[in-house]
Design an enzyme around this catalytic site. Structure first.
Site, PDB file in Angstrom:
ATOM      1  N   ASP A  47       0.704  -1.153   0.075  1.00 38.05           N
ATOM      2  CA  ASP A  47      -0.127   0.020  -0.055  1.00 38.05           C
ATOM      3  C   ASP A  47       0.946   1.341   0.000  1.00 38.05           C
ATOM      4  O   ASP A  47       1.637   1.405   0.968  1.00 38.05           O
ATOM      5  CB  ASP A  47      -0.908   0.182   1.324  1.00 38.05           C
ATOM      6  CG  ASP A  47      -1.646   1.163   1.325  1.00 38.05           C
ATOM      7  OD1 ASP A  47      -2.773   1.091   1.073  1.00 38.05           O
ATOM      8  OD2 ASP A  47      -1.305   2.305   1.909  1.00 38.05           O
ATOM      9  N   TYR A  52       2.474   9.901   0.130  1.00 41.60           N
ATOM     10  CA  TYR A  52       3.722   9.485   0.768  1.00 41.60           C
ATOM     11  C   TYR A  52       5.013   9.728   0.046  1.00 41.60           C
ATOM     12  O   TYR A  52       6.032   9.596   0.696  1.00 41.60           O
ATOM     13  CB  TYR A  52       3.610   7.752   1.075  1.00 41.60           C
ATOM     14  CG  TYR A  52       2.209   7.460   1.575  1.00 41.60           C
ATOM     15  CD1 TYR A  52       1.414   8.178   1.932  1.00 41.60           C
ATOM     16  CD2 TYR A  52       2.041   5.822   1.524  1.00 41.60           C
ATOM     17  CE1 TYR A  52       0.392   7.892   2.822  1.00 41.60           C
ATOM     18  CE2 TYR A  52       0.769   5.581   1.971  1.00 41.60           C
ATOM     19  CZ  TYR A  52      -0.127   6.507   2.797  1.00 41.60           C
ATOM     20  OH  TYR A  52      -1.105   6.047   3.305  1.00 41.60           O
ATOM     21  N   LYS A  77      -3.216   5.872  -4.050  1.00 42.76           N
ATOM     22  CA  LYS A  77      -4.228   6.790  -3.749  1.00 42.76           C
ATOM     23  C   LYS A  77      -4.188   7.991  -4.475  1.00 42.76           C
ATOM     24  O   LYS A  77      -3.175   8.533  -4.801  1.00 42.76           O
ATOM     25  CB  LYS A  77      -4.099   6.919  -2.083  1.00 42.76           C
ATOM     26  CG  LYS A  77      -4.260   5.749  -1.382  1.00 42.76           C
ATOM     27  CD  LYS A  77      -4.221   5.790  -0.157  1.00 42.76           C
ATOM     28  CE  LYS A  77      -3.918   4.526   0.799  1.00 42.76           C
ATOM     29  NZ  LYS A  77      -2.727   4.248   0.677  1.00 42.76           N
ATOM     30  N   HIS A 110      -8.385   9.026  -1.308  1.00 44.40           N
ATOM     31  CA  HIS A 110      -7.533   9.274  -0.286  1.00 44.40           C
ATOM     32  C   HIS A 110      -8.061  10.223   0.916  1.00 44.40           C
ATOM     33  O   HIS A 110      -8.499   9.374   2.065  1.00 44.40           O
ATOM     34  CB  HIS A 110      -6.092   9.985  -0.340  1.00 44.40           C
ATOM     35  CG  HIS A 110      -5.192   9.707   0.609  1.00 44.40           C
ATOM     36  ND1 HIS A 110      -3.783   9.691   0.485  1.00 44.40           N
ATOM     37  CD2 HIS A 110      -5.369   9.160   2.190  1.00 44.40           C
ATOM     38  CE1 HIS A 110      -3.058   8.951   1.530  1.00 44.40           C
ATOM     39  NE2 HIS A 110      -4.168   8.710   2.253  1.00 44.40           N
TER      40      HIS A 110
END
Length: 280
Positions: A47, A52, A77, A110
């Site tokens: 994931d 990120y 996402k 998200h």
């Protein structure tokens, strides 16, 4: 490597490994080795997310892990500033380019960012991406009951999964019940409560009784509750430890004790009704 990894089935018919590796705050040169360690341990689900800032490094780890692409389940996402239809579709392609992949197994919105009122348009874009085959399955993160109902009312298409904050101190039973009633899988982020739940006396006692780590107790609780779960770590030993729980079993009494840990003020992360960070 364990061969006991359980799979769950989405309402679109696709299967997903129940335990995956989360990569939030796993960045830089730590990322690819973490992916490789996870795959060696038996993980098959990874994931990540645009926000990120590690998609390229995750892609490097995937390319080096030695497992065929079709045997891996990769999630990424859509960030909050890309909810308009054209931008959402372009955002997935940008993520795929960084990941060096032709498709995402799961693409998620998200956050709903209800203040902007564009998550429905983003969802319509994800439906198109699914139809085009670039996202094999589509879902959401952090959506509340009213957000999910709006998707259903306006499009007739529900997400296969809702990834939400969920740990012993914040169990979201009402939202989970809606998921169950509508065939949506629940996926837990921050499944250990950012480490806070590891110190709970009940968790500590169960770990002692069952000769397991506190993290294994909590992750096993998630598994037995039928949830997807994505603990994050960049440390190979911890990654292996988190996966080594298939011979562990919590009886009804243990499960009931963990259920009592739920708190009205247990949320650690942002409130989805209020969170509206747009910078990406």
């Amino acid at each position: 490597m364990s061969s006991n990894q359980p799979y769950l089935t989405f309402h679109d018919g696709r299967r997903v490994p129940q335990l995956g590796l989360g990569t939030w705050k796993v960045t830089g040169e730590d990322t690819a080795p973490a992916i490789q360690a996870a795959v060696e341990a038996g993980y098959r689900a990874i994931d990540t997310a645009y926000i990120y800032y590690n998609e390229a490094e995750v892609g490097q780890g995937i390319s080096r892990c030695g497992v065929p692409r079709e045997d891996l389940f990769v999630t990424t996402k859509l960030w909050n500033n890309r909810h308009d239809r054209d931008s959402a579709k372009a955002a997935l392609q940008e993520s795929l380019d960084r990941l060096q992949l032709d498709y995402a197994d799961l693409y998620l919105i998200h956050w709903p960012v209800p203040k902007e009122s564009r998550y429905l348009e983003a969802w319509e874009a994800l439906i198109q991406l699914h139809d085009e085959g670039r996202a094999k399955s589509i879902g959401v993160c952090n959506f509340q009951l009213n957000h999910l109902q709006k998707l259903l009312d306006k499009t007739g298409v529900l997400p296969v999964v809702n990834q939400i904050e969920l740990h012993p101190y914040f169990q979201q039973t009402e939202l989970q019940a809606y998921h169950t009633d509508h065939g949506i899988l629940t996926e837990a982020w921050s499944p250990l409560g950012q480490g806070q739940a590891l110190q709970d006396p009940v968790i500590q006692e169960l770990a002692h009784q069952l000769q397991a780590t506190p993290a294994q107790i909590i992750l096993r609780w998630h598994i037995q509750m039928g949830r997807l779960v994505i603990p994050k770590s960049a440390h190979a030993d911890r990654i292996r430890e988190n996966f080594n729980l298939w011979n562990l079993y919590l009886d009804d009494a243990a499960m009931a004790r963990i259920a009592t840990l739920d708190r009205p003020d247990g949320r650690i992360g942002p409130d989805p009704e209020l969170f509206h960070l747009m910078k990406g």
